[in-house]
Motif scaffolding. Structure first.
Motif, PDB file in Angstrom:
ATOM      1  N   ARG A  82       0.872  -1.183   0.000  1.00 25.59           N
ATOM      2  CA  ARG A  82       0.000   0.000   0.000  1.00 25.59           C
ATOM      3  C   ARG A  82       0.903   1.225   0.000  1.00 25.59           C
ATOM      4  O   ARG A  82       1.674   1.447   0.934  1.00 25.59           O
ATOM      5  CB  ARG A  82      -0.894   0.006   1.241  1.00 25.59           C
ATOM      6  CG  ARG A  82      -1.772   1.231   1.342  1.00 25.59           C
ATOM      7  CD  ARG A  82      -2.609   1.164   2.633  1.00 25.59           C
ATOM      8  NE  ARG A  82      -3.374   2.373   2.795  1.00 25.59           N
ATOM      9  CZ  ARG A  82      -2.981   3.392   3.575  1.00 25.59           C
ATOM     10  NH1 ARG A  82      -1.866   3.325   4.246  1.00 25.59           N
ATOM     11  NH2 ARG A  82      -3.738   4.461   3.668  1.00 25.59           N
ATOM     12  N   VAL A  83       0.828   2.002  -1.069  1.00 18.31           N
ATOM     13  CA  VAL A  83       1.679   3.178  -1.236  1.00 18.31           C
ATOM     14  C   VAL A  83       0.811   4.427  -1.108  1.00 18.31           C
ATOM     15  O   VAL A  83      -0.165   4.586  -1.841  1.00 18.31           O
ATOM     16  CB  VAL A  83       2.379   3.156  -2.615  1.00 18.31           C
ATOM     17  CG1 VAL A  83       3.221   4.397  -2.812  1.00 18.31           C
ATOM     18  CG2 VAL A  83       3.226   1.899  -2.756  1.00 18.31           C
ATOM     19  N   VAL A  84       1.163   5.289  -0.175  1.00 18.86           N
ATOM     20  CA  VAL A  84       0.446   6.548   0.020  1.00 18.86           C
ATOM     21  C   VAL A  84       1.285   7.662  -0.593  1.00 18.86           C
ATOM     22  O   VAL A  84       2.487   7.767  -0.337  1.00 18.86           O
ATOM     23  CB  VAL A  84       0.187   6.819   1.520  1.00 18.86           C
ATOM     24  CG1 VAL A  84      -0.518   8.142   1.704  1.00 18.86           C
ATOM     25  CG2 VAL A  84      -0.625   5.691   2.133  1.00 18.86           C
ATOM     26  N   MET A  85       0.637   8.483  -1.421  1.00 20.81           N
ATOM     27  CA  MET A  85       1.325   9.575  -2.111  1.00 20.81           C
ATOM     28  C   MET A  85       0.691  10.912  -1.758  1.00 20.81           C
ATOM     29  O   MET A  85      -0.528  10.986  -1.584  1.00 20.81           O
ATOM     30  CB  MET A  85       1.227   9.387  -3.630  1.00 20.81           C
ATOM     31  CG  MET A  85       1.829   8.126  -4.146  1.00 20.81           C
ATOM     32  SD  MET A  85       1.344   7.820  -5.862  1.00 20.81           S
ATOM     33  CE  MET A  85      -0.105   6.826  -5.590  1.00 20.81           C
ATOM     34  N   GLN A  86       1.500  11.919  -1.677  1.00 19.22           N
ATOM     35  CA  GLN A  86       0.996  13.290  -1.551  1.00 19.22           C
ATOM     36  C   GLN A  86       1.171  13.966  -2.896  1.00 19.22           C
ATOM     37  O   GLN A  86       2.282  14.058  -3.407  1.00 19.22           O
ATOM     38  CB  GLN A  86       1.761  14.065  -0.474  1.00 19.22           C
ATOM     39  CG  GLN A  86       1.325  13.744   0.913  1.00 19.22           C
ATOM     40  CD  GLN A  86       1.887  14.730   1.918  1.00 19.22           C
ATOM     41  OE1 GLN A  86       2.865  15.421   1.660  1.00 19.22           O
ATOM     42  NE2 GLN A  86       1.250  14.809   3.056  1.00 19.22           N
ATOM     43  N   LEU A  87       0.060  14.419  -3.461  1.00 17.45           N
ATOM     44  CA  LEU A  87       0.076  15.095  -4.749  1.00 17.45           C
ATOM     45  C   LEU A  87      -0.195  16.578  -4.561  1.00 17.45           C
ATOM     46  O   LEU A  87      -0.846  16.984  -3.596  1.00 17.45           O
ATOM     47  CB  LEU A  87      -0.980  14.489  -5.677  1.00 17.45           C
ATOM     48  CG  LEU A  87      -0.850  12.998  -5.967  1.00 17.45           C
ATOM     49  CD1 LEU A  87      -1.981  12.542  -6.870  1.00 17.45           C
ATOM     50  CD2 LEU A  87       0.489  12.673  -6.571  1.00 17.45           C
ATOM     51  N   ASP A  88       0.271  17.357  -5.489  1.00 18.87           N
ATOM     52  CA  ASP A  88       0.074  18.805  -5.456  1.00 18.87           C
ATOM     53  C   ASP A  88      -1.419  19.135  -5.453  1.00 18.87           C
ATOM     54  O   ASP A  88      -2.196  18.546  -6.202  1.00 18.87           O
ATOM     55  CB  ASP A  88       0.748  19.424  -6.679  1.00 18.87           C
ATOM     56  CG  ASP A  88       0.907  20.925  -6.568  1.00 18.87           C
ATOM     57  OD1 ASP A  88       0.126  21.552  -5.834  1.00 18.87           O
ATOM     58  OD2 ASP A  88       1.818  21.452  -7.211  1.00 18.87           O
ATOM     59  N   GLU A  89      -1.809  20.067  -4.615  1.00 19.83           N
ATOM     60  CA  GLU A  89      -3.214  20.468  -4.452  1.00 19.83           C
ATOM     61  C   GLU A  89      -3.835  20.936  -5.779  1.00 19.83           C
ATOM     62  O   GLU A  89      -5.036  20.800  -5.986  1.00 19.83           O
ATOM     63  CB  GLU A  89      -3.296  21.587  -3.407  1.00 19.83           C
ATOM     64  CG  GLU A  89      -4.692  22.023  -3.068  1.00 19.83           C
ATOM     65  CD  GLU A  89      -5.430  21.019  -2.179  1.00 19.83           C
ATOM     66  OE1 GLU A  89      -6.672  20.987  -2.248  1.00 19.83           O
ATOM     67  OE2 GLU A  89      -4.783  20.273  -1.442  1.00 19.83           O
ATOM     68  N   ARG A  90      -3.016  21.442  -6.683  1.00 22.37           N
ATOM     69  CA  ARG A  90      -3.536  21.923  -7.971  1.00 22.37           C
ATOM     70  C   ARG A  90      -4.155  20.800  -8.802  1.00 22.37           C
ATOM     71  O   ARG A  90      -4.965  21.045  -9.683  1.00 22.37           O
ATOM     72  CB  ARG A  90      -2.432  22.595  -8.777  1.00 22.37           C
ATOM     73  CG  ARG A  90      -1.923  23.874  -8.153  1.00 22.37           C
ATOM     74  CD  ARG A  90      -0.801  24.441  -8.937  1.00 22.37           C
ATOM     75  NE  ARG A  90       0.333  23.504  -8.884  1.00 22.37           N
ATOM     76  CZ  ARG A  90       1.446  23.622  -9.572  1.00 22.37           C
ATOM     77  NH1 ARG A  90       1.598  24.619 -10.406  1.00 22.37           N
ATOM     78  NH2 ARG A  90       2.423  22.756  -9.446  1.00 22.37           N
ATOM     79  N   LEU A  91      -3.776  19.534  -8.515  1.00 22.15           N
ATOM     80  CA  LEU A  91      -4.317  18.395  -9.261  1.00 22.15           C
ATOM     81  C   LEU A  91      -5.624  17.882  -8.689  1.00 22.15           C
ATOM     82  O   LEU A  91      -6.295  17.060  -9.312  1.00 22.15           O
ATOM     83  CB  LEU A  91      -3.298  17.254  -9.285  1.00 22.15           C
ATOM     84  CG  LEU A  91      -1.998  17.539 -10.026  1.00 22.15           C
ATOM     85  CD1 LEU A  91      -1.058  16.368  -9.891  1.00 22.15           C
ATOM     86  CD2 LEU A  91      -2.265  17.853 -11.481  1.00 22.15           C
ATOM     87  N   LYS A  92      -6.004  18.364  -7.516  1.00 19.27           N
ATOM     88  CA  LYS A  92      -7.227  17.897  -6.871  1.00 19.27           C
ATOM     89  C   LYS A  92      -8.426  18.281  -7.742  1.00 19.27           C
ATOM     90  O   LYS A  92      -8.589  19.427  -8.126  1.00 19.27           O
ATOM     91  CB  LYS A  92      -7.366  18.515  -5.483  1.00 19.27           C
ATOM     92  CG  LYS A  92      -8.445  17.900  -4.644  1.00 19.27           C
ATOM     93  CD  LYS A  92      -8.402  18.491  -3.248  1.00 19.27           C
ATOM     94  CE  LYS A  92      -9.364  17.802  -2.331  1.00 19.27           C
ATOM     95  NZ  LYS A  92      -9.281  18.335  -0.975  1.00 19.27           N
ATOM     96  N   GLY A  93      -9.248  17.294  -8.062  1.00 19.30           N
ATOM     97  CA  GLY A  93     -10.409  17.534  -8.909  1.00 19.30           C
ATOM     98  C   GLY A  93     -10.091  17.548 -10.393  1.00 19.30           C
ATOM     99  O   GLY A  93     -10.975  17.767 -11.210  1.00 19.30           O
ATOM    100  N   LYS A  94      -8.826  17.285 -10.755  1.00 23.92           N
ATOM    101  CA  LYS A  94      -8.450  17.274 -12.169  1.00 23.92           C
ATOM    102  C   LYS A  94      -8.012  15.900 -12.653  1.00 23.92           C
ATOM    103  O   LYS A  94      -7.975  15.647 -13.841  1.00 23.92           O
ATOM    104  CB  LYS A  94      -7.328  18.283 -12.420  1.00 23.92           C
ATOM    105  CG  LYS A  94      -7.767  19.710 -12.197  1.00 23.92           C
ATOM    106  CD  LYS A  94      -6.664  20.685 -12.500  1.00 23.92           C
ATOM    107  CE  LYS A  94      -7.154  22.107 -12.250  1.00 23.92           C
ATOM    108  NZ  LYS A  94      -6.094  23.078 -12.447  1.00 23.92           N
TER     109      LYS A  94
END
Length: 154
Positions: A82-94
């Motif tokens: 199980r890999v947890v990643m933090q992505l840039d907030e700008r990608l949220k909803g895209k």
């Protein structure tokens, strides 16, 4: 005497500058950064084999770093990573729910990282979402072993 003092101060300044450059390079190579202004959202993905993937490995989209791996743990129900990643907030909803995640290698023997490929679904990823379409790492030793095994059969 005065000229010798100037040389000593110059050498000391040069050594200090070299030490600062080494510290800067160490932070760049390790992936440690300090960026307090950037907000992130977390998603998770499950892989059958993560190879040499480590926490703080980069997550890319179209070759651009858009996040980092936060943690890696074993899912004891399905025996997958199980890999947890933090992505840039700008990608949220895209990024759509059918976004694909594949573990890639930088060069032949380089570090592993996660490469994202956007999907076409209407529903979007949100904080805490799960990427279902994953591709495990290609392990070089397994490929060599498979090649040797197939060569000896012929």
């Amino acid at each position: 005497m005065r000229n010798q003092r100037w040389v000593e101060v110059s050498v000391g300044g040069f050594m200090l500058l070299g030490l600062l450059a080494l510290v800067f390079l160490a932070f760049k190579v390790s992936g440690l950064t300090y960026d307090p202004g950037r907000s992130n959202f977390e998603v998770e993905a499950f892989f059958g084999d993560i190879g040499g993937l480590k926490p703080r490995s980069k997550v890319t989209l179209a070759g651009v770093v858009v996040g980092r791996v936060t943690s890696i743990e074993l899912d004891e129900e399905w025996f997958e990573a199980r890999v947890v990643m933090q992505l840039d907030e700008r990608l949220k909803g895209k990024l759509s729910l059918d976004t694909a995640a594949a573990i890639q290698t930088s060069g032949l023997l380089g570090d592993n990282y996660i490469s994202l490929t956007p999907g076409i679904d209407d529903e979007m990823l949100v904080h805490g979402g799960t990427l279902r379409d994953t591709q495990s790492a290609l392990i070089l030793e397994q490929l060599i072993n498979q090649f040797i095994t197939n060569s000896t059969r012929d």
